[in-house]
Design an enzyme around this catalytic site. Structure first.
Site, short mmCIF file in Angstrom:
data_model
loop_
_atom_site.label_atom_id
_atom_site.label_comp_id
_atom_site.label_asym_id
_atom_site.label_seq_id
_atom_site.Cartn_x
_atom_site.Cartn_y
_atom_site.Cartn_z
CG ASP A 82 -1.16 -2.35 11.46
OD1 ASP A 82 -0.54 -1.27 11.51
OD2 ASP A 82 -2.35 -2.47 11.77
N GLY A 115 1.52 4.18 10.71
CA GLY A 115 2.54 3.99 11.74
C GLY A 115 3.60 3.08 11.18
CG HIS A 116 5.07 3.28 7.74
ND1 HIS A 116 5.16 3.81 6.49
CD2 HIS A 116 3.86 2.68 7.81
CE1 HIS A 116 4.05 3.53 5.83
NE2 HIS A 116 3.24 2.86 6.61
CD GLN A 151 -3.58 4.45 6.07
OE1 GLN A 151 -3.65 4.97 4.97
NE2 GLN A 151 -2.92 5.00 7.06
P1 IMP Z 1 -8.96 6.30 9.81
O1 IMP Z 1 -7.97 6.04 8.71
O2 IMP Z 1 -8.35 6.94 11.01
O3 IMP Z 1 -10.19 7.02 9.33
O4 IMP Z 1 -9.47 4.86 10.35
C1 IMP Z 1 -10.28 4.01 9.53
C2 IMP Z 1 -9.90 2.56 9.73
O5 IMP Z 1 -8.60 2.33 9.18
C3 IMP Z 1 -9.83 2.09 11.18
O6 IMP Z 1 -10.23 0.72 11.24
C4 IMP Z 1 -8.34 2.17 11.51
O7 IMP Z 1 -7.97 1.28 12.54
C5 IMP Z 1 -7.75 1.75 10.17
N1 IMP Z 1 -6.38 2.29 9.95
C6 IMP Z 1 -6.04 3.54 9.62
N2 IMP Z 1 -4.71 3.64 9.47
C7 IMP Z 1 -4.21 2.42 9.69
C8 IMP Z 1 -2.87 1.88 9.65
O8 IMP Z 1 -1.88 2.56 9.34
N3 IMP Z 1 -2.76 0.55 9.94
C9 IMP Z 1 -3.83 -0.22 10.22
N4 IMP Z 1 -5.08 0.24 10.25
C10 IMP Z 1 -5.27 1.55 10.00
#
Ligand code: IMP
Length: 430
Positions: free
Chosen positions: A13, A40-41, A224
Site C-alpha cells: 500500500d 489492490g492497485h 504487496q
Molecule cells: P495474504 O497475502 O492474503 O495471505 O495475507 C497475508 C498478509 O499480507 C496480511 O497481513 C495481509 O493484510 C497482507 N497483504 C496481502 N496483500 C496485501 C497488499 O496488497 N497490501 C497490503 N497488505 C497485503
C-alpha cells in the site's frame, strides 16, 4: 535501455498503482511476477478510478502487452470477473494484450476454504490474511500438487492432478472437521472456466525474451511489500510469496540480468494492514490523523490500515534486500501541517542499540524505536511539480530519509494525479 522492477519497500500500500501507471505509459510490456488477487492497485486515468487486483496495470493502456508470470497464483474465476468489470467500462482485454504463463498455479475454492478455516481457528494468533487463498495455493505449489493453468487443456492430466491434490486436502479437511471436497463439482467448474482462460495461456518466458531482444521496455510490477516477503518479512505475519525484486526473475522466467533498475516505492510514513509487529505504530491522535488524511483503508478488504512514523531502519533493510537503486517517495502531502515529524533510525532492545529489525518474532514485538525529531511544515506540498515548489522543511525531511536509507529519491509523488510527480532520475533511461 533499462528494464525496471517496481517493488513495495514497506508493508504494501505504498502507492504503487500510480507509479506503475506512470511508468507503464513508457513501457511496452508490463508483468506481474508474484502474489495474486490479494493486491489492490488503484489507478486514476483521465479522472476515472480503476482498482486492479490481478491484472497488470498496463491492461488499461492500449498497445501494451500485459503478462501474468508463473510466480503469481491465479484464481481463474477472479480473473474472468476482473476482465468482465474492465470490459464493461470499455477496456479491451484479449489474447492480443494479455498473456498468462501456462505454468501458473491456480487458486481453487478449496484454497479459500482453508485460508478462512485456519484464520478462524487461529483466533488472536490470526495473520489477518486477505482471505483469497493465497497461502494455501502457494503451499500446494511447493508441495508439487497444484493444478496449473496448462493442465486445464487436457482432461486426463486434470484428473490426475485432482487425485493428488484432493488426497492431501481431504485428509486435511477431515482433521479440521470440514466436509470433503465435491470432486465432480470442482472438475465441472474447472472445465467450464477453462475455455475462458486458456486462450491467454502461453510460454510467456519465450515471449518476454523475444520482446527483450527486440529492444522493448519491460516493467515488472511487484505487489504487496518487502516486509511481507515470506523470507525477509515479519514472519509469520507475511504473505506467502517472495515480494523482493529477485522474484521478478524466477516469477517470469527471465534471467536476473534482465532487470537493470529496481525502483522501491516508499510512503513518507508507515502503514500496515493485518496483524504483526509494527515498531513505529501510533495509537494516538497523530496516527488517526495520518489514517484520515491519507485515506488509509485497504483496497481489497476495506480494512483500516494501521499508521505510524517513517521507519528508516526498516526501509534501509528492504532497499538492501531488494537491491533498490532509487525510491519513489509517495504521500508526502499527508504530513503537511504537522508541527514536528519523527523518523525511526534504529531500535533499542534489552539495553542494546540495533540498526535493523531482529529476525526473532519475539524480539520484533519488543524493540523500542529510536527517533530523530525533525521540524514539520505548515504549507501544502500537494501538487508540487518541482523541488522549488516544496517548503524547505519538506526538502530537509526527504534529504534526511535519503541519507538514512542510503538510497536516492528517483521520483517524488505529491498527489494521486499522475502529473504531480517530481522526476529526479528516469528509471528507464538509467
Ligand atoms: P495474504 O497475502 O492474503 O495471505 O495475507 C497475508 C498478509 O499480507 C496480511 O497481513 C495481509 O493484510 C497482507 N497483504 C496481502 N496483500 C496485501 C497488499 O496488497 N497490501 C497490503 N497488505 C497485503
Amino acid at each position: 535501455m533499462a528494464n525496471v522492477a517496481v517493488v513495495g519497500a514497506q508493508w504494501g500500500d505504498e502507492g504503487k498503482g500510480k507509479i506503475v501507471d506512470w511508468l507503464s505509459e513508457r513501457a511496452d510490456v508490463i508483468v506481474r511476477f508474484q502474489g495474486g488477487h490479494n493486491a489492490g492497485h488503484t489507478l486514476v486515468i483521465d479522472g476515472e478510478v480503476y482498482k486492479l487486483s490481478l491484472l497488470p496495470s498496463g491492461i488499461l493502456r492500449p498497445g501494451k502487452l500485459s503478462v501474468i508470470g508463473n510466480g503469481v497464483v491465479l484464481d481463474p474465476w477472479a480473473l474472468v470477473a476482473e476482465i468482465g468489470r474492465l470490459c464493461e467500462r470499455g477496456v479491451e482485454v484479449s489474447a492480443e494484450n494479455l498473456a498468462i504463463a501456462e505454468n501458473v498455479p491456480l487458486i481453487l475454492p478449496l484454497h479459500q476454504d482453508l485460508d478462512r478455516i485456519r484464520e478462524q481457528a487461529a483466533g488472536r494468533a490470526a495473520i489477518g490474511t486477505t482471505g483469497r487463498g493465497i497461502g494455501p495455493a502457494y503451499e500446494d505449489k511447493v508441495g508439487r500438487r497444484s493444478v496449473r493453468l496448462g493442465d486445464l487443456s487436457d482432461d486426463a492430466t486434470l484428473e490426475s492432478r485432482l487425485d493428488r491434490l484432493l488426497a492431501h486436502h481431504d485428509a486435511l479437511r477431515r482433521g479440521l472437521g470440514a466436509a470433503p471436497i465435491d470432486r465432480a463439482d470442482l472438475a465441472e467448474r474447472l472445465r467450464e472456466i477453462a475455455p475462458q482462460v486458456l486462450p491467454y495461456a502461453r510460454p510467456v518466458w519465450e515471449d518476454l525474451d523475444a520482446r527483450r531482444r527486440a529492444g522493448e521496455r519491460i516493467l515488472f510490477e511487484g505487489a504487496q511489500g518487502a516486509l511481507l516477503d515470506v523470507d525477509f518479512g515479519t514472519y509469520p505475519f507475511v504473505t506467502s510469496s517472495n515480494t523482493l525484486a529477485g522474484m521478478a526473475s524466477t516469477g517470469t522466467g527471465m534471467g536476473p540480468g534482465a532487470i537493470q533498475f529496481v525502483l522501491g516505492i516508499v510512503k513518507a510514513y508507515t502503514t500496515r494492514v493485518g496483524a504483526g509487529p509494527f515498531p513505529t505504530e501510533l495509537d494516538d491522535e497523530i496516527g488517526r490523523h495520518l489514517a484520515q488524511v491519507g485515506h488509509e483503508k485497504g483496497t481489497v478488504t476495506g480494512r483500516d490500515r494501521r499508521c505510524g512514523w517513517f521507519d528508516a531502519a526498516l526501509v534501509r533493510q528492504t532497499c538492501t534486500t531488494s537491491g533498490v537503486r532509487g525510491i519513489a517517495l509517495t504521500k508526502l502531502d499527508v504530513l503537511d501541517g504537522l508541527d514536528e515529524l519523527k523518523i525511526c533510525t534504529g531500535y533499542e532492545i534489552d539495553g542494546r542499540r540495533v540498526d535493523h529489525l531482529p529476525m526473532a518474532a519475539e524480539q520484533q514485538t519488543r524493540v523500542v524505536p529510536i527517533y530523530e525529531t525533525i521540524a514539520g511544515w505548515s504549507e501544502s506540498t500537494a501538487g508540487a511539480r518541482s523541488w522549488a515548489d516544496l517548503p524547505g522543511e519538506a526538502v530537509k525531511y526527504v534529504r534526511r530519509i535519503e541519507e538514512l536509507i542510503r538510497c536516492p529519491v528517483a521520483l517524488l509523488s505529491t498527489s494521486p494525479e499522475r502529473e504531480d510527480t517530481i522526476l529526479v532520475t528516469d528509471p528507464f533511461a538509467d
